[in-house]
Design a protein around this motif. Structure first.
Motif, PDB file in Angstrom:
ATOM      1  N   MET A   1      33.673  22.313  48.995  1.00  0.00           N
ATOM      2  CA  MET A   1      34.329  23.599  49.224  1.00  0.00           C
ATOM      3  C   MET A   1      34.259  24.022  50.701  1.00  0.00           C
ATOM      4  O   MET A   1      34.422  25.173  51.022  1.00  0.00           O
ATOM      5  CB  MET A   1      33.697  24.680  48.344  1.00  0.00           C
ATOM      6  N   GLN A   2      34.020  22.990  51.579  1.00  0.00           N
ATOM      7  CA  GLN A   2      34.108  23.335  52.995  1.00  0.00           C
ATOM      8  C   GLN A   2      35.536  23.628  53.399  1.00  0.00           C
ATOM      9  O   GLN A   2      35.797  24.158  54.467  1.00  0.00           O
ATOM     10  CB  GLN A   2      33.578  22.171  53.841  1.00  0.00           C
TER      11      GLN A   2
ATOM     12  N   HIS B   1      31.605  32.823  52.463  1.00  0.00           N
ATOM     13  CA  HIS B   1      32.656  32.098  51.736  1.00  0.00           C
ATOM     14  C   HIS B   1      32.911  32.742  50.381  1.00  0.00           C
ATOM     15  O   HIS B   1      34.051  32.927  49.967  1.00  0.00           O
ATOM     16  CB  HIS B   1      32.229  30.632  51.532  1.00  0.00           C
ATOM     17  N   THR B   2      31.804  33.069  49.693  1.00  0.00           N
ATOM     18  CA  THR B   2      31.954  33.687  48.369  1.00  0.00           C
ATOM     19  C   THR B   2      32.599  35.063  48.487  1.00  0.00           C
ATOM     20  O   THR B   2      33.475  35.421  47.685  1.00  0.00           O
ATOM     21  CB  THR B   2      30.579  33.815  47.685  1.00  0.00           C
TER      22      THR B   2
ATOM     23  N   GLY C   1      35.264  31.129  41.718  1.00  0.00           N
ATOM     24  CA  GLY C   1      34.040  30.759  41.021  1.00  0.00           C
ATOM     25  C   GLY C   1      33.491  29.435  41.531  1.00  0.00           C
ATOM     26  O   GLY C   1      32.274  29.276  41.714  1.00  0.00           O
ATOM     27  N   ALA C   2      34.398  28.484  41.770  1.00  0.00           N
ATOM     28  CA  ALA C   2      33.968  27.177  42.266  1.00  0.00           C
ATOM     29  C   ALA C   2      33.349  27.289  43.652  1.00  0.00           C
ATOM     30  O   ALA C   2      32.366  26.595  43.969  1.00  0.00           O
ATOM     31  CB  ALA C   2      35.179  26.231  42.295  1.00  0.00           C
ATOM     32  N   VAL C   3      33.901  28.176  44.461  1.00  0.00           N
ATOM     33  CA  VAL C   3      33.332  28.376  45.808  1.00  0.00           C
ATOM     34  C   VAL C   3      31.902  28.901  45.697  1.00  0.00           C
ATOM     35  O   VAL C   3      30.974  28.381  46.337  1.00  0.00           O
ATOM     36  CB  VAL C   3      34.210  29.352  46.633  1.00  0.00           C
TER      37      VAL C   3
ATOM     38  N   VAL D   1      25.713  27.201  46.321  1.00  0.00           N
ATOM     39  CA  VAL D   1      24.340  26.949  45.876  1.00  0.00           C
ATOM     40  C   VAL D   1      24.142  25.458  45.630  1.00  0.00           C
ATOM     41  O   VAL D   1      23.134  24.864  46.037  1.00  0.00           O
ATOM     42  CB  VAL D   1      24.032  27.748  44.588  1.00  0.00           C
ATOM     43  N   HIS D   2      25.127  24.847  44.988  1.00  0.00           N
ATOM     44  CA  HIS D   2      25.044  23.428  44.620  1.00  0.00           C
ATOM     45  C   HIS D   2      24.843  22.542  45.864  1.00  0.00           C
ATOM     46  O   HIS D   2      24.138  21.529  45.803  1.00  0.00           O
ATOM     47  CB  HIS D   2      26.346  23.045  43.899  1.00  0.00           C
TER      48      HIS D   2
END
Lengths: 62, 410
Positions: free
Chosen positions: B1-2, B79-80, B107-109, B114-115
């Motif tokens: 998600m960069q 980002h979020t 949501g994926a961002v 965290v991931h």
């Protein structure tokens, strides 16, 4: 004739009416009519033609 | 998600909506990108205050670690914040599939931050909060455009016995209905669809040299139904001819805004062609000024001057840049015009006259719920105050009412 109370304040007014007369002494007397700009006359009269135009409308319609 | 660095996907989605969507989606795109920008700025400001170190990501597998390192404060996740702000701006009024897609991306961002070990879960929650506030703020600034579901009320006059193949119908198509007077890509499409559905109709394309009023007059005189495909200016000319010859008018929305067609509930050419096939006729009011018919609005003062400039420059630089430039010039140079309004001497900044009552939304006359109320909606702003620019806002604040400016949206 007013149909509803006018809203006004500090130079701003709103009202519902059947006609409006606007006398414009100086040229150019530009008017926008449905987005097209036209030259108006010295005394412009706005008025209603109720239920004047027949149009096709959707079957599900308000 | 960069890929969400620098809000790249959000700018891309907004640009796509702005180019391919109608006025409503363009507004959505603007609101969403504004929300993302506000969220980004807000998150950056909070980062300066929080100065939380990034989590230790040494235990995160190399495949999950971003290719670039982040040195700013861990709290909150910018980002979020931008992603949630953008999604919040979209879901206000976008179609459900688009809302779900953008929400899933947001949501994926959040999950990926965290991931990939660049944020703590609390940072992401902080970003969600900032994004949500930004979305609410942008919604207040650019509220969703109200839409009529089935069109404004009209006066029914029964059903017409129409020929299903279009015999007796003349369709005047204005290929200049789009921006800049350049034929639109939809014009050929509209002509094709009309010819397919109404094979016996006579189709008259307008050319640049045509006198629109004469063509409309002839078309109305020689047919039992006059149909017009174009924008509001074309529809106005068609209505004038239809009134003169007492012909029913079929409006095929093929312009930029299509205010009258949308008010009737004719939101596409297909719906308009189905309306013809159904044969349901209704009567609507028209306004008249100096012997000219208007279906939507007529106005005097700063707005016509701005439109006159816009039209003069549009051929050279395009309609929307010309609009922005004309608006800027008008705001700098505008002076009130001396006039008598119903015999009362005033200096008018602008006078707006709507055919039937307009509902005000976001300080502009936005839509009509009736096309048969027998009224003109008159709004006048006069130069009584030494600080006229403050008048609409003072009026708005002191009375809780929202005055309409000279640029009605529909």
């Amino acid at each position: 004739m007013l149909f509803a109370g006018a809203t006004s304040g500090a130079g701003y007014t709103e009202r519902l009416t059947e006609s409006l007369t606007l006398a414009i002494p100086d040229e150019p007397r530009l008017l926008a009519v449905d987005g097209e700009v036209v030259e108006g006359s010295a005394e412009v009269v706005f008025r209603k033609r109720p239920a004047a135009l027949r149009v096709f409308v959707p079957l599900v319609h308000g | 998600m960069q890929s969400t660095d620098n809000m790249a996907p959000w700018v891309l989605v907004s640009a796509t909506l702005a180019v391919t969507g109608g006025p409503r989606l363009r507004r959505t795109a603007l609101r969403a990108i504004a929300a993302a920008g506000i969220a980004n700025a807000g998150a950056t400001a909070v980062k300066y205050l929080a100065r939380r170190p990034r989590p230790d990501s040494s235990a995160v597998p190399a495949a999950r670690v971003p290719y670039r390192s982040y040195v700013s404060s861990s709290f909150p996740s910018g980002h979020t914040a931008a992603a949630v702000g953008y999604a919040g701006g979209v879901v206000s009024d976008a179609p459900l599939p688009l809302s779900l897609l953008v929400s899933a991306m947001a949501g994926a961002v959040g999950f990926s931050r965290v991931h990939s070990g660049v944020h703590y879960p609390g940072d992401v929650l902080g970003g969600v909060a900032i994004g949500a506030v930004s979305a609410l703020l942008s919604r207040a600034l650019l509220p969703p455009r109200p839409e009529l579901v089935f069109g404004a009320s009209t006066t029914p006059v029964g059903e017409a016995d129409v020929d299903q193949e279009g015999a007796g119908v003349t369709v005047v198509v204005n290929p200049r209905g789009g921006d800049n007077g350049v034929p639109t890509l939809t014009t050929a499409d509209t002509t094709t669809r009309v010819a397919r559905q109404l094979p016996r109709a006579r189709i008259v394309p307008l050319s640049a040299d045509d006198d629109v009023a004469s063509v409309m007059d002839e078309a109305a005189r020689d047919s039992s139904v006059l149909a017009v495909a174009g924008g509001d200016g074309t529809v106005n000319a068609g209505a004038t001819a239809a009134l003169a010859h007492d012909r029913p008018l079929l409006v095929l929305p093929d312009g930029t805004l299509n205010n009258f067609a949308r008010t009737l509930g004719l939101t596409s050419v297909e719906i308009a062609l189905r309306a013809y096939s159904g044969g349901r006729l209704a009567r609507v009011d028209v306004g008249e000024v100096d012997g000219r018919v208007f279906l939507n609005t007529s106005s005097f003062g700063s707005y016509p001057r701005m439109v006159e400039r816009r039209d003069r420059w549009a051929d050279r630089i395009g309609k929307w840049p010309a609009f922005a430039l004309a608006l800027w010039r008008d705001l700098r140079e505008v002076q009130p015009t001396p006039a008598l309004v119903d015999g009362r001497p005033v200096k008018v900044w602008w006078a707006f006259v709507g055919n039937c009552r307009y509902r005000t939304h976001a300080r502009v006359p936005a839509l009509r719920e009736h096309l048969d109320d027998g009224r003109l909606d008159v709004r006048v702003l006069c130069a009584r105050s030494p600080f006229p620019g403050c008048v609409p806002w003072r009026t708005c604040c002191s009375r809780g009412r929202r005055p309409g400016p000279a640029t009605p949206s529909g």
